[in-house]
Design an enzyme around this catalytic site. Structure first.
Site, PDB file in Angstrom:
ATOM      1  N   CYS A 103       0.830  -0.972   0.020  1.00 21.89           N
ATOM      2  CA  CYS A 103      -0.014  -0.106   0.109  1.00 21.89           C
ATOM      3  C   CYS A 103       0.832   1.205   0.004  1.00 21.89           C
ATOM      4  CB  CYS A 103      -0.748   0.159   1.306  1.00 21.89           C
ATOM      5  SG  CYS A 103      -1.829   1.237   1.351  1.00 21.89           S
ATOM      6  N   HIS A 145      -9.179  -3.951  -1.770  1.00 19.75           N
ATOM      7  CA  HIS A 145      -8.099  -3.087  -1.068  1.00 19.75           C
ATOM      8  C   HIS A 145      -8.338  -1.371  -1.180  1.00 19.75           C
ATOM      9  CE1 HIS A 145      -3.794  -2.060   0.082  1.00 19.75           C
ATOM     10  NE2 HIS A 145      -4.155  -1.086  -0.685  1.00 19.75           N
ATOM     11  N   GLU A 146      -8.435  -0.943  -2.285  1.00 18.54           N
ATOM     12  CA  GLU A 146      -8.760   0.163  -2.661  1.00 18.54           C
ATOM     13  C   GLU A 146      -9.979   0.865  -1.738  1.00 18.54           C
ATOM     14  OE1 GLU A 146      -6.594   2.294  -3.667  1.00 18.54           O
ATOM     15  OE2 GLU A 146      -5.280   0.755  -4.295  1.00 18.54           O
ATOM     16  N   HIS A 149     -10.210   1.746   1.840  1.00 23.23           N
ATOM     17  CA  HIS A 149      -9.723   2.955   2.078  1.00 23.23           C
ATOM     18  C   HIS A 149     -10.829   3.809   2.619  1.00 23.23           C
ATOM     19  CE1 HIS A 149      -5.208   2.557   1.898  1.00 23.23           C
ATOM     20  NE2 HIS A 149      -5.411   1.942   0.584  1.00 23.23           N
TER      21      HIS A 149
HETATM   22 ZN    ZN Z   1      -3.653   1.006  -0.106  1.00 22.80          ZN
END
Ligand code: ZN
Length: 184
Positions: A103, A145-146, A149
């Protein structure tokens, strides 16, 4: 158009639940500028995805593009450029797949994370039009994953075994991790 500083783990903005965009806000000049900044930031960092909270904007927006020229991901196939506002994720196949994730907000480290291998995402595009896509394999993990956030989560929170967390330069010395299993 300016590349922005990427916040690192420890910055509280990365732990906030991001707020949704109104439709007219998506079409605004401010949002166009934000998107340009995000693309510039992503390009400079050499990543494959970036969420607005990573540059300090706690709003539900993420961009993703797999470049075939990525030095970090030489074996990744190129993808379309995705601009995702206000996403809703549904899991289609709960079977898990694992990748070594990294990341831009957790620089220098990788950790092994298992996530559902097939998902559907409903979202608004940059024209505030409703879109829906089904994703599997590598892209399914990249999107999860994104979009994590946007709810204040980092991949380290998803790790089953924190013992797999390692520095990239140590990982480079190991043969057993294939390049195609890595992302950030
Ligand atoms: Zn990330």
């Amino acid at each position: 158009m300016t590349a922005q500083r990427i916040l690192k783990m420890g910055n509280p903005v990365l732990r906030q639940v991001a707020s949704k965009f109104e439709e007219d806000e998506i079409l605004s000049e401010d949002t166009k500028t934000l998107l340009e900044d995000m693309w510039d930031t992503l390009e400079l960092a050499g990543g494959i995805g970036l969420a607005a909270p990573q540059i300090g904007v706690s709003k539900q927006l993420a961009i993703i593009e797999l470049s075939s020229e990525s030095e970090r991901y030489p074996e990744a196939e190129a993808s379309d450029a995705f601009i995702i506002f206000n996403p809703q994720i549904s899991v289609i196949d709960n079977d898990l797949q694992g990748f070594w994730e990294g990341c831009l907000s957790v620089p220098g480290l990788r950790g092994y994370v298992e996530r559902p291998k097939k998902i559907k995402i409903d979202y608004l595009d940059e024209f505030a039009n409703q879109q829906s896509i089904v994703l599997e394999e590598f892209l399914a993990t990249v999107f999860q994953h994104e979009l994590d956030h946007l709810i204040g989560m980092l991949y380290v929170d998803r790790m089953e075994d924190v013992g797999t967390l390692m520095f990239e330069d140590e990982m480079d010395l190991l043969d057993e991790v294939g390049e195609d299993e890595i992302l950030d």
